[in-house]
Design a protein around this motif. Structure first.
Motif, PDB file in Angstrom:
ATOM      1  N   LEU A  26      -7.312   4.554  -1.585  1.00 36.23           N
ATOM      2  CA  LEU A  26      -6.014   4.831  -0.945  1.00 36.23           C
ATOM      3  C   LEU A  26      -5.998   6.203  -0.263  1.00 36.23           C
ATOM      4  CD1 LEU A  26      -3.657   3.442  -3.735  1.00 36.23           C
ATOM      5  CD2 LEU A  26      -4.095   2.391  -1.522  1.00 36.23           C
ATOM      6  N   GLU A  27      -7.143   6.904  -0.349  1.00 36.85           N
ATOM      7  CA  GLU A  27      -7.289   8.232   0.284  1.00 36.85           C
ATOM      8  C   GLU A  27      -6.255   9.211  -0.282  1.00 36.85           C
ATOM      9  OE1 GLU A  27      -7.037   7.431   4.449  1.00 36.85           O
ATOM     10  OE2 GLU A  27      -9.089   6.680   4.566  1.00 36.85           O
ATOM     11  N   ILE A  28      -6.053   9.134  -1.617  1.00 37.92           N
ATOM     12  CA  ILE A  28      -5.152  10.070  -2.282  1.00 37.92           C
ATOM     13  C   ILE A  28      -6.000  11.168  -2.894  1.00 37.92           C
ATOM     14  CG2 ILE A  28      -3.450  10.402  -4.119  1.00 37.92           C
ATOM     15  CD1 ILE A  28      -2.702   7.465  -3.824  1.00 37.92           C
ATOM     16  N   GLU A  29      -5.792  12.390  -2.479  1.00 37.54           N
ATOM     17  CA  GLU A  29      -6.529  13.511  -3.029  1.00 37.54           C
ATOM     18  C   GLU A  29      -5.727  14.119  -4.160  1.00 37.54           C
ATOM     19  OE1 GLU A  29      -8.126  16.354  -0.285  1.00 37.54           O
ATOM     20  OE2 GLU A  29      -8.203  14.860   1.317  1.00 37.54           O
ATOM     21  N   VAL A  30      -6.361  14.240  -5.331  1.00 41.31           N
ATOM     22  CA  VAL A  30      -5.674  14.799  -6.484  1.00 41.31           C
ATOM     23  C   VAL A  30      -5.290  16.230  -6.208  1.00 41.31           C
ATOM     24  CG1 VAL A  30      -5.857  15.333  -8.939  1.00 41.31           C
ATOM     25  CG2 VAL A  30      -6.959  13.288  -8.015  1.00 41.31           C
ATOM     26  N   GLY A  31      -4.010  16.540  -6.412  1.00 38.02           N
ATOM     27  CA  GLY A  31      -3.518  17.890  -6.196  1.00 38.02           C
ATOM     28  C   GLY A  31      -2.941  18.098  -4.810  1.00 38.02           C
ATOM     29  N   LYS A  32      -3.058  17.056  -3.954  1.00 37.59           N
ATOM     30  CA  LYS A  32      -2.539  17.188  -2.592  1.00 37.59           C
ATOM     31  C   LYS A  32      -1.164  16.542  -2.458  1.00 37.59           C
ATOM     32  CE  LYS A  32      -6.301  19.127  -1.045  1.00 37.59           C
ATOM     33  NZ  LYS A  32      -6.325  20.505  -0.536  1.00 37.59           N
ATOM     34  N   LYS A  34       0.826  -1.203   0.000  1.00 40.49           N
ATOM     35  CA  LYS A  34       0.000   0.000   0.000  1.00 40.49           C
ATOM     36  C   LYS A  34       0.862   1.255   0.000  1.00 40.49           C
ATOM     37  CE  LYS A  34      -3.646   2.389   2.557  1.00 40.49           C
ATOM     38  NZ  LYS A  34      -4.543   2.363   3.734  1.00 40.49           N
ATOM     39  N   ALA A  35       1.931   1.228   0.803  1.00 38.25           N
ATOM     40  CA  ALA A  35       2.811   2.390   0.867  1.00 38.25           C
ATOM     41  C   ALA A  35       3.475   2.648  -0.478  1.00 38.25           C
ATOM     42  CB  ALA A  35       3.873   2.169   1.949  1.00 38.25           C
ATOM     43  N   PHE A  36       3.902   1.566  -1.126  1.00 45.08           N
ATOM     44  CA  PHE A  36       4.522   1.726  -2.448  1.00 45.08           C
ATOM     45  C   PHE A  36       3.507   2.267  -3.456  1.00 45.08           C
ATOM     46  CE2 PHE A  36       5.190   0.094  -6.709  1.00 45.08           C
ATOM     47  CZ  PHE A  36       6.479   0.555  -6.981  1.00 45.08           C
ATOM     48  N   GLU A  37       2.290   1.714  -3.414  1.00 49.65           N
ATOM     49  CA  GLU A  37       1.269   2.121  -4.379  1.00 49.65           C
ATOM     50  C   GLU A  37       0.907   3.594  -4.195  1.00 49.65           C
ATOM     51  OE1 GLU A  37      -2.977   0.375  -6.137  1.00 49.65           O
ATOM     52  OE2 GLU A  37      -2.090  -0.467  -4.300  1.00 49.65           O
ATOM     53  N   VAL A  38       0.792   4.041  -2.918  1.00 54.65           N
ATOM     54  CA  VAL A  38       0.476   5.447  -2.655  1.00 54.65           C
ATOM     55  C   VAL A  38       1.570   6.345  -3.198  1.00 54.65           C
ATOM     56  CG1 VAL A  38       0.263   7.168  -0.823  1.00 54.65           C
ATOM     57  CG2 VAL A  38      -0.999   5.013  -0.661  1.00 54.65           C
ATOM     58  N   THR A  39       2.813   5.991  -2.918  1.00 48.64           N
ATOM     59  CA  THR A  39       3.936   6.808  -3.376  1.00 48.64           C
ATOM     60  C   THR A  39       4.022   6.813  -4.901  1.00 48.64           C
ATOM     61  OG1 THR A  39       5.122   6.203  -1.361  1.00 48.64           O
ATOM     62  CG2 THR A  39       6.419   7.165  -3.145  1.00 48.64           C
ATOM     63  N   TYR A  40       3.839   5.645  -5.491  1.00 50.45           N
ATOM     64  CA  TYR A  40       3.935   5.512  -6.960  1.00 50.45           C
ATOM     65  C   TYR A  40       2.860   6.344  -7.655  1.00 50.45           C
ATOM     66  CZ  TYR A  40       3.573   3.262 -11.558  1.00 50.45           C
ATOM     67  OH  TYR A  40       3.503   3.022 -12.920  1.00 50.45           O
ATOM     68  N   LEU A  41       1.603   6.219  -7.198  1.00 50.18           N
ATOM     69  CA  LEU A  41       0.507   6.936  -7.851  1.00 50.18           C
ATOM     70  C   LEU A  41       0.618   8.445  -7.638  1.00 50.18           C
ATOM     71  CD1 LEU A  41      -2.516   4.540  -7.187  1.00 50.18           C
ATOM     72  CD2 LEU A  41      -1.294   4.922  -9.331  1.00 50.18           C
ATOM     73  N   LYS A  42       1.064   8.876  -6.449  1.00 47.79           N
ATOM     74  CA  LYS A  42       1.267  10.305  -6.218  1.00 47.79           C
ATOM     75  C   LYS A  42       2.329  10.858  -7.174  1.00 47.79           C
ATOM     76  CE  LYS A  42      -0.147  10.951  -1.390  1.00 47.79           C
ATOM     77  NZ  LYS A  42       0.320  11.305  -0.028  1.00 47.79           N
ATOM     78  N   ALA A  43       3.399  10.073  -7.378  1.00 48.66           N
ATOM     79  CA  ALA A  43       4.458  10.506  -8.281  1.00 48.66           C
ATOM     80  C   ALA A  43       3.949  10.599  -9.716  1.00 48.66           C
ATOM     81  CB  ALA A  43       5.637   9.532  -8.195  1.00 48.66           C
ATOM     82  N   ALA A  52       1.736  13.650 -10.086  1.00 47.96           N
ATOM     83  CA  ALA A  52       2.564  14.859 -10.163  1.00 47.96           C
ATOM     84  C   ALA A  52       3.218  14.979 -11.533  1.00 47.96           C
ATOM     85  CB  ALA A  52       3.622  14.830  -9.059  1.00 47.96           C
ATOM     86  N   GLU A  53       3.676  13.841 -12.074  1.00 47.12           N
ATOM     87  CA  GLU A  53       4.327  13.833 -13.385  1.00 47.12           C
ATOM     88  C   GLU A  53       3.369  14.293 -14.486  1.00 47.12           C
ATOM     89  OE1 GLU A  53       6.084  10.361 -16.287  1.00 47.12           O
ATOM     90  OE2 GLU A  53       6.416  10.145 -14.125  1.00 47.12           O
ATOM     91  N   ASN A  54       2.076  14.021 -14.319  1.00 49.45           N
ATOM     92  CA  ASN A  54       1.068  14.370 -15.329  1.00 49.45           C
ATOM     93  C   ASN A  54       0.225  15.569 -14.911  1.00 49.45           C
ATOM     94  OD1 ASN A  54       1.231  12.188 -17.488  1.00 49.45           O
ATOM     95  ND2 ASN A  54       1.116  10.941 -15.625  1.00 49.45           N
ATOM     96  N   GLU A  55       0.737  16.349 -13.952  1.00 46.18           N
ATOM     97  CA  GLU A  55       0.072  17.575 -13.503  1.00 46.18           C
ATOM     98  C   GLU A  55      -1.372  17.298 -13.062  1.00 46.18           C
ATOM     99  OE1 GLU A  55       0.503  20.240 -16.774  1.00 46.18           O
ATOM    100  OE2 GLU A  55       2.610  20.684 -16.325  1.00 46.18           O
ATOM    101  N   ASN A  56      -1.547  16.187 -12.338  1.00 48.51           N
ATOM    102  CA  ASN A  56      -2.839  15.791 -11.758  1.00 48.51           C
ATOM    103  C   ASN A  56      -3.923  15.483 -12.798  1.00 48.51           C
ATOM    104  OD1 ASN A  56      -2.029  15.974  -9.004  1.00 48.51           O
ATOM    105  ND2 ASN A  56      -2.183  18.204  -9.147  1.00 48.51           N
ATOM    106  N   ASN A  57      -3.508  15.204 -14.032  1.00 56.71           N
ATOM    107  CA  ASN A  57      -4.465  14.822 -15.070  1.00 56.71           C
ATOM    108  C   ASN A  57      -4.735  13.320 -14.940  1.00 56.71           C
ATOM    109  OD1 ASN A  57      -5.555  13.874 -17.610  1.00 56.71           O
ATOM    110  ND2 ASN A  57      -5.069  15.898 -18.429  1.00 56.71           N
ATOM    111  N   ILE A  58      -5.941  12.989 -14.476  1.00 58.83           N
ATOM    112  CA  ILE A  58      -6.256  11.581 -14.193  1.00 58.83           C
ATOM    113  C   ILE A  58      -6.281  10.752 -15.477  1.00 58.83           C
ATOM    114  CG2 ILE A  58      -8.047  10.015 -13.341  1.00 58.83           C
ATOM    115  CD1 ILE A  58      -8.682  11.946 -11.175  1.00 58.83           C
ATOM    116  N   SER A  59      -6.814  11.310 -16.580  1.00 59.76           N
ATOM    117  CA  SER A  59      -6.885  10.561 -17.840  1.00 59.76           C
ATOM    118  C   SER A  59      -5.499  10.186 -18.339  1.00 59.76           C
ATOM    119  CB  SER A  59      -7.624  11.380 -18.902  1.00 59.76           C
ATOM    120  OG  SER A  59      -8.972  11.583 -18.518  1.00 59.76           O
TER     121      SER A  59
END
Length: 455
Positions: A449-455, A410-419, A422-429
């Motif tokens: 995972l309680e990841i807020e886009v832009g946070k 879970k920790a890896f997935e949170v870090t990976y998806l946040k990165a 950020a790499e795509n400027e929070n563009n989910i598509s």
């Protein structure tokens, strides 16, 4: 299935009496007074079984039997008024289905003809099973667009409606045609395929309609065309958009009238053929350019079916890859698997060659990758792509080692998806496309995972 029986006998009385008995039993007899005449009829007409006399002037029955078995593989029942055990044994060894002596017992003739047709039908079914392999191909995929395609096939297959299959190169138009035929009432006979783009214009009429002996230079014997071969079955005209206007006119005529003459011949031949056609071209545009007949288009376009591009159903790529890997393992190319990173790279590729290009790529990777697991570096090399930069990981390796597996993942997935966000400027598509997930699936995962886009 038609029941055309050819009687070859030099005695007119035998031919007439046999023909009368066969007609009474619902068969359609054809007669010939010599082996030579019989072979000519076989080249011109669709025959299911031959009754063949042994002793005839000119070519005898045994010589004719050899040619019939070699050229057509039909069941042949030998008949003779001067039969011996040696002759019967010789005929059987040469492939005769049965041997009946004169004077003929018509009950026995009918019984033997029925048995011969039944055995021929079983042989044809076995041949189709061998040619189709241990598992018949089907449409692979679970996306909505593929489910719609399956539903269209299920609706049209049991009918006799003509179908125009449209789609790009390598999308699987031929597979759609095969599936329609396999699920139709005509499935016990083989589907006859014609690649209209691969046949020179000067030969396409002979290929489609056949020719008589001497019709043109090189026509040393009569030949049946594809429409003949497809009588009672399905004819698949692939790449119909590449056919010349002259050939289109010929095809239109036979589609309208359901009859034709062979090249160089005068005899009209009637056929019962279901037509499936396929093209990768925009036929409406070709009509405007004067390259395709509008009347032929409307004749073929009774039921239109469009096969989607692979880029329109990227979520099916893992299923297709698994199928191809399994097929190549059965072919002895070794057992290999695809890493998640390599799969994500395949899912981001546009695949201009569609499913055919993907299949060829998987075969190349199976053969050329040195390890049992195909990595993203392998896929990138053959796709001609540069690997995207690795996402920065905020957790130190020793920290991950101290966590239980579920928490570490879970920790890896949170870090990976946040990165990646950020790499795509929070563009989910864009992020969903890059990591190889559906947008809706990624959105649900971010929420879980309680990841807020832009946070």
């Amino acid at each position: 299935m038609s029941k055309n029986i050819l009687i070859i006998d030099d005695e007119a009385s035998i031919r007439e009496s046999l023909a009368g008995v066969l007609v009474d039993e619902g068969f359609a007899p054809r007669t010939a007074g010599s082996a030579e005449e019989g072979l000519q009829l076989l080249a011109e007409e669709e025959i299911q079984l031959v009754l063949l006399d042994i002793w005839m002037p000119g070519m005898d029955g045994l010589e004719a039997l050899k040619l019939i078995r070699e050229r057509y593989g039909l069941p042949v029942i030998m008949i003779s008024g001067h039969g011996t055990i040696d002759t019967a044994v010789q005929a059987t060894r040469m492939g005769a289905f049965d041997f009946i002596e004169k004077p003929l017992s018509y009950d026995k003739i009918i019984h033997t003809v029925d048995k011969g047709l039944h055995v021929a039908r079983l042989e044809l079914e076995n041949q189709l099973l061998r040619e189709s392999g241990p598992a018949k191909p089907d449409i692979t995929g679970r996306t909505a667009i593929v489910e719609t395609l399956r539903e269209q096939i299920e609706r049209v297959a049991p009918t006799d409606a003509w179908v125009l299959i449209r789609g790009g190169h390598g999308t699987g138009k031929e597979l759609v045609a095969q599936t329609i035929h396999r699920r139709s009432p005509r499935h016990l006979q083989p589907m006859i395929e014609v690649n209209c783009a691969a046949i020179p214009e000067e030969l396409i009429e002979s290929e489609l309609f056949g020719h008589v002996k001497g019709a043109f230079t090189g026509a040393t014997e009569a030949k049946k065309g594809k429409f003949d071969q497809a009588n009672g079955s399905t004819l698949f005209l692939d790449e119909i958009g590449d056919m010349s206007l002259k050939s289109q006119a010929k095809v239109l005529r036979i589609l309208q009238e359901r009859k034709f003459e062979r090249v160089g011949g005068a005899k009209t031949i009637k056929v019962d053929v279901r037509v499936l056609a396929a093209t990768n071209k925009n036929l409406e545009e070709e009509i405007k350019k004067g390259n395709f007949r509008e009347d032929l288009f409307y004749r073929l376009n009774v039921v239109p079916i469009t096969v989607p591009y692979l880029r329109e159903r990227r979520e099916d790529i893992p299923l297709l890859v698994a199928e191809f890997l399994r097929n190549y393992r059965h072919k002895g190319l070794g057992e290999k698997s695809m890493s998640p990173a390599a799969m994500a790279l395949l899912m981001r590729h546009d695949w201009p060659g569609n499913v055919r290009e993907l299949r060829n790529m998987i075969e190349r990777l199976v053969i050329m990758s040195p390890n049992d697991v195909i990595h993203d570096q392998d896929a990138a090399l053959f796709l001609g792509k540069d690997l995207p930069p690795a996402a920065p990981i905020s957790l130190e390796e020793h920290q991950l080692h101290q966590l239980p597996f579920k928490e570490a993942r879970k920790a890896f997935e949170v870090t990976y998806l946040k990165a990646k966000l950020a790499e795509n400027e929070n563009n989910i598509s864009k992020t969903a496309e890059q990591v190889g997930m559906e947008r809706s699936h990624l959105y649900k995962r971010l929420k879980a995972l309680e990841i807020e886009v832009g946070k």
